[in-house]
Design a protein around this motif. Structure first.
Motif, PDB file in Angstrom:
ATOM      1  N   LEU B   9       0.876  -1.165  -0.012  1.00 36.98           N
ATOM      2  CA  LEU B   9       0.117   0.082   0.047  1.00 36.98           C
ATOM      3  C   LEU B   9       0.899   1.189  -0.248  1.00 36.98           C
ATOM      4  N   LYS B  10       1.914   1.094   0.716  1.00 34.25           N
ATOM      5  CA  LYS B  10       2.710   2.368   0.783  1.00 34.25           C
ATOM      6  C   LYS B  10       3.433   2.720  -0.424  1.00 34.25           C
ATOM      7  N   GLU B  11       4.274   1.472  -1.096  1.00 31.65           N
ATOM      8  CA  GLU B  11       4.895   1.828  -2.255  1.00 31.65           C
ATOM      9  C   GLU B  11       4.129   2.038  -3.677  1.00 31.65           C
ATOM     10  N   THR B  12       3.043   1.129  -3.569  1.00 33.50           N
ATOM     11  CA  THR B  12       2.304   1.416  -4.764  1.00 33.50           C
ATOM     12  C   THR B  12       1.397   2.806  -4.927  1.00 33.50           C
ATOM     13  N   TYR B  13       0.692   2.622  -3.798  1.00 29.96           N
ATOM     14  CA  TYR B  13      -0.126   3.646  -3.792  1.00 29.96           C
ATOM     15  C   TYR B  13       0.167   4.991  -2.654  1.00 29.96           C
ATOM     16  N   HIS B  14       1.263   5.028  -2.223  1.00 26.83           N
ATOM     17  CA  HIS B  14       1.730   5.910  -1.195  1.00 26.83           C
ATOM     18  C   HIS B  14       0.662   6.031   0.082  1.00 26.83           C
ATOM     19  N   LEU B  15      -0.015   4.742   0.431  1.00 27.25           N
ATOM     20  CA  LEU B  15      -0.887   5.224   1.617  1.00 27.25           C
ATOM     21  C   LEU B  15      -0.327   4.620   2.685  1.00 27.25           C
ATOM     22  N   VAL B  16      -0.377   5.212   3.904  1.00 29.99           N
ATOM     23  CA  VAL B  16      -0.159   4.622   5.248  1.00 29.99           C
ATOM     24  C   VAL B  16      -1.235   4.817   6.102  1.00 29.99           C
ATOM     25  N   GLU B  94      -6.211  -7.053  -8.808  1.00 29.63           N
ATOM     26  CA  GLU B  94      -5.109  -6.269  -9.341  1.00 29.63           C
ATOM     27  C   GLU B  94      -4.195  -5.771  -8.160  1.00 29.63           C
ATOM     28  N   CYS B  95      -4.999  -5.278  -7.154  1.00 33.18           N
ATOM     29  CA  CYS B  95      -4.306  -4.937  -6.067  1.00 33.18           C
ATOM     30  C   CYS B  95      -3.838  -5.972  -5.014  1.00 33.18           C
ATOM     31  N   ALA B 117     -17.743 -12.611  -5.482  1.00 33.90           N
ATOM     32  CA  ALA B 117     -18.581 -11.763  -4.315  1.00 33.90           C
ATOM     33  C   ALA B 117     -17.626 -11.438  -3.438  1.00 33.90           C
ATOM     34  N   LEU B 118     -16.882 -12.289  -2.829  1.00 30.03           N
ATOM     35  CA  LEU B 118     -16.110 -12.233  -1.683  1.00 30.03           C
ATOM     36  C   LEU B 118     -14.982 -10.847  -1.897  1.00 30.03           C
ATOM     37  N   LEU B 119     -14.203 -11.108  -3.276  1.00 30.07           N
ATOM     38  CA  LEU B 119     -13.461 -10.188  -3.600  1.00 30.07           C
ATOM     39  C   LEU B 119     -14.215  -8.724  -3.847  1.00 30.07           C
ATOM     40  N   CYS B 120     -15.202  -8.558  -4.337  1.00 29.58           N
ATOM     41  CA  CYS B 120     -15.739  -7.340  -4.348  1.00 29.58           C
ATOM     42  C   CYS B 120     -16.327  -6.806  -3.057  1.00 29.58           C
ATOM     43  N   ASP B 121     -16.869  -7.621  -2.192  1.00 28.28           N
ATOM     44  CA  ASP B 121     -17.153  -7.029  -0.828  1.00 28.28           C
ATOM     45  C   ASP B 121     -15.794  -6.543  -0.147  1.00 28.28           C
ATOM     46  N   LEU B 122     -14.615  -7.354  -0.458  1.00 32.95           N
ATOM     47  CA  LEU B 122     -13.354  -6.957   0.233  1.00 32.95           C
ATOM     48  C   LEU B 122     -12.871  -5.613  -0.270  1.00 32.95           C
ATOM     49  N   PHE B 123     -12.794  -5.371  -1.637  1.00 35.19           N
ATOM     50  CA  PHE B 123     -12.526  -4.129  -2.384  1.00 35.19           C
ATOM     51  C   PHE B 123     -13.417  -3.089  -1.727  1.00 35.19           C
ATOM     52  N   GLU B 124     -14.758  -3.211  -1.671  1.00 37.86           N
ATOM     53  CA  GLU B 124     -15.578  -2.036  -1.200  1.00 37.86           C
ATOM     54  C   GLU B 124     -15.058  -1.846   0.284  1.00 37.86           C
ATOM     55  N   ALA B 125     -14.855  -2.914   1.071  1.00 40.28           N
ATOM     56  CA  ALA B 125     -14.353  -2.646   2.729  1.00 40.28           C
ATOM     57  C   ALA B 125     -13.264  -1.887   2.703  1.00 40.28           C
ATOM     58  N   PHE B 126     -12.147  -2.251   1.885  1.00 38.81           N
ATOM     59  CA  PHE B 126     -11.040  -1.572   1.926  1.00 38.81           C
ATOM     60  C   PHE B 126     -11.170   0.179   1.808  1.00 38.81           C
ATOM     61  N   LEU B 127     -12.256   0.286   0.837  1.00 40.30           N
ATOM     62  CA  LEU B 127     -12.340   1.721   0.422  1.00 40.30           C
ATOM     63  C   LEU B 127     -13.129   2.321   1.601  1.00 40.30           C
ATOM     64  N   GLY B 128     -14.025   1.694   2.342  1.00 41.54           N
ATOM     65  CA  GLY B 128     -14.505   2.184   3.803  1.00 41.54           C
ATOM     66  C   GLY B 128     -13.603   2.460   4.572  1.00 41.54           C
ATOM     67  N   ALA B 129     -12.702   1.428   4.813  1.00 42.04           N
ATOM     68  CA  ALA B 129     -11.504   1.886   5.585  1.00 42.04           C
ATOM     69  C   ALA B 129     -10.723   2.940   5.449  1.00 42.04           C
ATOM     70  N   LEU B 130     -10.470   3.167   4.239  1.00 44.54           N
ATOM     71  CA  LEU B 130      -9.422   4.181   3.604  1.00 44.54           C
ATOM     72  C   LEU B 130     -10.277   5.449   3.985  1.00 44.54           C
ATOM     73  N   TYR B 131     -11.560   5.705   3.600  1.00 44.77           N
ATOM     74  CA  TYR B 131     -12.320   6.646   3.852  1.00 44.77           C
ATOM     75  C   TYR B 131     -12.489   7.149   5.238  1.00 44.77           C
ATOM     76  N   GLN B 141      -8.218   9.570  -5.023  1.00 48.90           N
ATOM     77  CA  GLN B 141      -6.834   9.524  -5.321  1.00 48.90           C
ATOM     78  C   GLN B 141      -6.514   7.895  -5.670  1.00 48.90           C
ATOM     79  N   PHE B 142      -6.853   7.107  -4.708  1.00 52.53           N
ATOM     80  CA  PHE B 142      -6.815   5.756  -4.995  1.00 52.53           C
ATOM     81  C   PHE B 142      -7.446   5.101  -6.359  1.00 52.53           C
ATOM     82  N   LEU B 143      -8.541   5.842  -6.115  1.00 52.53           N
ATOM     83  CA  LEU B 143      -9.269   5.222  -7.494  1.00 52.53           C
ATOM     84  C   LEU B 143      -8.744   5.833  -8.954  1.00 52.53           C
TER      85      LEU B 143
END
Lengths: 230, 230
Positions: B9-16, B94-95, B117-131, B141-143
């Motif tokens: 997350l840090k190296e690819t998306y500069h996210l901490v 991809e992530c 379905a599980l991966l889709c939910d996971l992607f949305e949960a990650f976005l929720g946590a990031l928000y 910026q991530f999107l």
């Protein structure tokens, strides 16, 4: 631009649009555009597309924060009950938006001004315009006046069972211990009746009965909610 | 917390993440929680509820801004093609999110790690946590790295007809005049063929034919798009 709308937005919601053209677009139905092609107006449909998503996020965020113990499935049901044609058209009417929307003559004569789908779209288009003209915080503040108090007052809580709702109400100001206790059961097996009481931090707050332990607990929670709301 | 995820997350998306517990929750599937009850973990379902709405707004906003001439109905179709299980599960892969999600044994053995379905939910949960951990801008910026370039590259544009798509591509840098001209038609009535060319600011950019004028114009637009993308 209808000056009464500007006045009402300012006086009731402390809202002044920087770009009045956006506000005007939000109140322009496609039937009006089609009847006045020479004016080259834009209808409110793209704003509705955006406003729909703004509303969805802000309601989701409100539910997420205010119902910290409610599982996702119930939040989704609750959100669907709030963000639906029936509810949104009522919000649009409460804001008197129905008085200001520009309609074509055909739409007007066929009762478009009171049609729930049209009013729902209008409400969303307004939120889209407000988001573009101001920001997410401004829309949140508007919803905090128009929509959120109704959620807190329980207007959509038929979507929640009584036990969940009671838990939410009681835990709003911190963790509490909620207990259900079976008081007695009686009657023959095919007509069994269960009596239950519910207590909060050791103090009895409601009671009820039902054909099963589960139903008796729901009845006790409903009873407690009625008492709390008095 | 898997250190490889933090590193990626840090190296690819500069996210901490400030609050790593939120990130951990996003990667915790309910099957893992159920198998480790003594840990009293929270699963990612409520974050998914929130993330779903965050994604919906940001994709809507992106489409609204980048396709200024596309009507609401087509925007809605395009949004549905982007915000769907199939697309979101691919973004999650991809992530490499599939490598990091915590699953129960049953879910793991039944192939949960590759279940859309599980991966889709996971992607949305990650976005929720990031928000929650950052803000709407951070998710945007991530999107802008993961999702938006694919929209611009036309990965979802099968949802648009060729003429609409061509208009969008050409008008991205300002208004242009796009014209379709019928060149000729031939053949008997039941097998009529129409030839059309499309021009941009007077310059021919594509041609095509079809069984009707409409189909010929679509073919000409598709031809122009293929030439432009070369």
């Amino acid at each position: 631009m209808d000056q009464r709308l500007l006045k009402e937005l300012k006086e009731t919601y402390h809202l002044v649009f920087h770009n009045e053209a956006l506000l005007e677009q939000a109140f322009t139905h496609s039937s009006y555009v089609n009847e006045h092609r020479y004016l080259q107006l834009s209808d409110n449909e793209r704003l509705e597309f955006l406003g729909d998503a703004v509303l969805e996020l802000l309601v989701s965020q409100f539910l997420y924060r205010n119902f910290p113990k409610v599982p996702e499935g119930k939040l989704t049901k609750l959100r669907a009950a709030i963000v639906c044609e029936d509810s949104l058209s009522k919000f649009a009417k409460e804001c008197h938006f129905d008085q200001y929307v520009l309609l074509g003559k055909g739409e007007e004569h066929s009762g478009g001004r009171t049609r729930p789908a049209l009013l729902c779209d209008l409400f969303e288009a307004f939120l889209g315009a407000l988001y573009l003209d101001h920001d997410l915080v401004a829309v949140d503040q508007f919803l905090a006046k128009v929509v959120f108090p109704k959620i807190i007052a329980g207007a959509f809580s038929h979507e929640m069972d009584h036990k969940t709702r009671l838990q939410e109400v009681l835990q709003r100001s911190g963790d509490v211990a909620i207990e259900y206790q079976l008081l007695r059961e009686e009657g023959p097996a095919h007509e069994r009746k269960f009596w239950t009481e519910v207590s909060c931090n050791g103090e009895k707050i409601g009671e009820g009965y039902g054909k099963s332990k589960k139903l008796a607990e729901q009845a006790a929670a409903a009873n407690a909610l009625r008492r709390l709301e008095k």
